[in-house]
Design a protein around this motif. Structure first.
Motif, short mmCIF file in Angstrom:
data_model
loop_
_atom_site.label_atom_id
_atom_site.label_comp_id
_atom_site.label_asym_id
_atom_site.label_seq_id
_atom_site.Cartn_x
_atom_site.Cartn_y
_atom_site.Cartn_z
N GLY A 12 -7.96 -8.56 16.88
CA GLY A 12 -9.05 -8.51 17.64
C GLY A 12 -10.40 -8.89 16.95
N ARG A 13 -11.26 -8.06 17.63
CA ARG A 13 -12.45 -8.06 17.02
C ARG A 13 -12.77 -6.79 15.83
NH1 ARG A 13 -16.91 -9.49 21.66
NH2 ARG A 13 -15.88 -11.32 22.47
N SER A 14 -11.88 -6.73 14.91
CA SER A 14 -11.89 -5.67 13.85
C SER A 14 -12.95 -6.14 12.64
CB SER A 14 -10.64 -5.63 13.18
OG SER A 14 -9.40 -5.42 14.07
N ALA A 15 -13.40 -5.11 12.34
CA ALA A 15 -14.36 -5.19 11.26
C ALA A 15 -13.60 -5.13 9.95
CB ALA A 15 -15.26 -3.84 11.05
N MET A 16 -14.05 -5.80 8.67
CA MET A 16 -13.15 -5.89 7.74
C MET A 16 -13.73 -5.65 6.66
SD MET A 16 -10.72 -9.33 8.41
CE MET A 16 -9.62 -8.89 7.07
N GLY A 17 -13.35 -5.12 5.37
CA GLY A 17 -13.98 -4.71 4.36
C GLY A 17 -13.03 -4.48 3.10
N TRP A 18 -13.49 -3.91 1.90
CA TRP A 18 -13.11 -3.76 0.55
C TRP A 18 -13.44 -2.17 0.20
CZ3 TRP A 18 -9.93 -7.49 -1.11
CH2 TRP A 18 -9.82 -8.77 -0.75
N PHE A 19 -12.41 -1.65 -0.30
CA PHE A 19 -12.29 -0.45 -1.08
C PHE A 19 -11.81 -0.41 -2.36
CE2 PHE A 19 -13.07 2.90 2.21
CZ PHE A 19 -13.49 2.36 3.38
N ARG A 20 -11.91 0.19 -3.38
CA ARG A 20 -11.31 0.28 -4.67
C ARG A 20 -11.00 1.64 -5.16
NH1 ARG A 20 -16.57 -1.54 -8.13
NH2 ARG A 20 -17.71 0.41 -8.05
N VAL B 219 -8.01 -1.02 -8.54
CA VAL B 219 -7.31 -1.73 -7.60
C VAL B 219 -8.25 -1.92 -6.35
CG1 VAL B 219 -5.32 -1.71 -5.97
CG2 VAL B 219 -5.05 -0.74 -8.50
N TYR B 220 -8.22 -3.09 -5.95
CA TYR B 220 -9.19 -3.56 -4.61
C TYR B 220 -8.33 -3.52 -3.28
CZ TYR B 220 -13.17 -3.66 -7.57
OH TYR B 220 -14.27 -3.42 -8.26
N TYR B 221 -8.60 -2.81 -2.36
CA TYR B 221 -7.92 -2.96 -1.37
C TYR B 221 -8.65 -3.46 -0.02
CZ TYR B 221 -4.70 0.63 -3.47
OH TYR B 221 -4.05 0.97 -4.45
N CYS B 222 -8.04 -4.48 0.65
CA CYS B 222 -8.61 -4.79 1.88
C CYS B 222 -8.56 -3.90 3.09
CB CYS B 222 -8.10 -6.11 2.23
SG CYS B 222 -8.85 -7.08 3.59
N ALA B 223 -9.40 -3.86 3.73
CA ALA B 223 -9.21 -2.97 5.05
C ALA B 223 -10.01 -3.52 6.25
CB ALA B 223 -10.09 -1.67 4.84
N ALA B 224 -9.18 -3.16 7.21
CA ALA B 224 -9.59 -3.46 8.82
C ALA B 224 -9.74 -2.35 9.68
CB ALA B 224 -8.65 -4.66 9.28
N ALA B 225 -10.76 -2.33 10.36
CA ALA B 225 -10.61 -1.23 11.37
C ALA B 225 -11.57 -1.67 12.65
CB ALA B 225 -11.49 0.03 10.82
N PRO B 226 -11.52 -0.78 13.79
CA PRO B 226 -12.30 -1.22 15.22
C PRO B 226 -13.89 -1.66 14.93
CG PRO B 226 -10.64 0.20 15.60
CD PRO B 226 -10.69 0.25 13.78
N SER B 227 -14.18 -0.83 13.90
CA SER B 227 -15.79 -0.99 13.75
C SER B 227 -16.04 -0.76 12.27
CB SER B 227 -16.53 0.01 14.67
OG SER B 227 -16.56 1.35 14.05
N VAL B 228 -17.33 -1.24 11.79
CA VAL B 228 -17.73 -0.85 10.43
C VAL B 228 -17.98 0.64 10.41
CG1 VAL B 228 -19.75 -1.04 8.99
CG2 VAL B 228 -19.02 -3.23 10.15
#
Length: 123
Positions: A30-38, A93-102
């Motif tokens: 959908g309209r998910s925010a995406m980002g990176w964690f480590r 280790v870098y992880y991609c993430a997705a969630a409903p909002s930032v």
């Protein structure tokens, strides 16, 4: 569900650049925010960067501001992390993430996660 597949990790020297990619798919994207964690060895997972669904808003951890840039290609459902001037302390280790909002993504309270990709910075 949202499936996230990271790529682009590797071994680089301090001062080098590296670009990570994360391809997203799934019915709930959908309209998910995406980002990176480590997550570095012996440390907790930490937020790195996020981008909202439209790509108009970004957010960065203080430790990477001015060095890392997050972007997205909506047509490909792919988010990127351009990492410049890499430092030894960026090793993780870098992880991609997705969630409903930032907001939710940054707080890691409802994220979908990728499997992670290793980034190692050597001196």
């Amino acid at each position: 569900q949202v499936q996230l597949v990271e790529s682009g990790g590797g071994l680089v020297q301090a001062g080098d650049s590296l670009k990570l990619s994360c391809a997203a798919s799934g019915r709930m994207l959908g309209r998910s925010a995406m980002g990176w964690f480590r997550q570095a060895p012996g440390k907790e997972r930490e937020f790195v960067a996020a981008i909202n669904w439209s790509g108009e808003k970004t957010s960065y951890a203080d430790s990477v501001k001015g060095r890392f840039t997050i972007s997205k290609d909506s047509a490909k459902n792919t988010v990127y992390l351009q990492m410049n001037s890499l430092k030894l302390e960026d090793t993780a280790v870098y992880y991609c993430a997705a969630a409903p909002s930032v907001v939710i993504l940054t707080a890691a309270t409802g994220n979908f996660w990728g499997q992670g990709t290793q980034v190692t910075v050597s001196s």
